[in-house]
Design an enzyme around this catalytic site. Sequence first.
Site, PDB file in Angstrom:
ATOM      1  N   LYS A 133      16.862 106.186  -1.862  1.00 29.30           N
ATOM      2  CA  LYS A 133      16.814 104.933  -2.279  1.00 29.30           C
ATOM      3  C   LYS A 133      17.797 104.698  -3.589  1.00 29.30           C
ATOM      4  CE  LYS A 133      13.371 102.688  -0.239  1.00 29.30           C
ATOM      5  NZ  LYS A 133      13.584 101.126   0.132  1.00 29.30           N
ATOM      6  N   SER A 151      14.738 111.161   5.027  1.00 26.83           N
ATOM      7  CA  SER A 151      15.066 109.983   3.931  1.00 26.83           C
ATOM      8  C   SER A 151      14.315 110.293   2.509  1.00 26.83           C
ATOM      9  CB  SER A 151      14.491 108.896   4.573  1.00 26.83           C
ATOM     10  OG  SER A 151      13.067 108.716   4.781  1.00 26.83           O
TER      11      SER A 151
END
Length: 398
Positions: free
Chosen positions: A50, A301
């Site tokens: 992110k 992720s």
Amino acid sequence: MTKNLTIDSVYNAAFKLKTIVRKTDLIHAENLGENIYLKTENLQRTGSFKLRGAYNKISKLSKEEKERGVVATSAGNHAQGVALTCKKLGIPATIFMPEHAPLSKVEATRSYGAEVILEGNNYDEAFQASQEYNKKHNKTFIHAFDDIDVIAGQATLGLEILDQLVDVEAVIVPIGGGGLISGIAFLIKSLKPDTKIIGVEAENAASMKKSIEEGKIADLDTVNTFADGIAVKKPGELTFEFVKEYVDEIVTVSEDEIASAVLELLEKQKLMCEGSGAVSFAAIKHGKVDVDGKKTVALLSGGNIDVNILSRIISRGLVKSGRNTTLNIELSDKPGELVAVSKIIADHGANVVRVDYNTSEKPNEIFSCVLNIKCETRNAEHEREIKKAFKEQGFKLI
């Protein structure tokens, strides 16, 4: 709308991110599969991808927008990306997170200097609260996924994958709101269109899959998954269009499948992944995608797992993978039954960790109690062998 994203904008983002993000390793995980590669974005700064999108977006704000300060909504990972970016650039940040966001993510966000406001039971409710807040305070809102500059930042992962594995044939990507897979799919399909892009959602939060199947953006009534990073009830408008155009397939994985993937990555690869970070590998491990003979990248992720729930996830993963099992055995009311049970377990090399007699069952002429035995076993096949042996010896398993 998807035409607003260009290859040049992704390369520009990659150049901008050189001073802030790590180029994370691509590991050839031969012990997990001959052609399986793991893109270890769980080892990124702030513990997830992110940071890429957040930094790319915020660094492009005007002076006036930066001075107003920024607002964001996040289940935890976007929050940390925004908070670290704002700390680096000297920008005030207010971040809304669900009330039940993992404490580790809340505290990490605060440690970067951001103000954290806990509102709502999930991402979508926190998002609504942030919008009401921003109507009064007029700050610059940084969307977690439905923004071209954020998507361009996430797309830099696609550049890294192509650089690290030129002949990649399939890339498997987690889907929450869809920003990550939108960027990666656009970039890789633009430069290497024969590569298959597969998205993975939690079964209990499959908003993008439902949207694609219905041909319009779907809003789920509820989401219920420990993979909090992808617990999104409604995908973005931009991301829906990207996924519709560039993603080949979307599959789902169950909570047990996610837990077993977290466990295997931890045990075999020494990689700590949160639930949302492990769904791509869960899809491979449990046969949800066809990767036979294909050089496949599973994108891990994020690694921001709450240690308070880690033991529960490991326990669930052990059960799913057949490493822990509970045998519920009806015992006849005659001497020697317990010895026979013990012999079967010992002969098959299982380890007993707990024994309980359940006498609350109504006894009859066939049995007088139920014996509950918790065992450590090697794998699911070992578990099946033990159960088969009990049946062959005339025992009844409940």
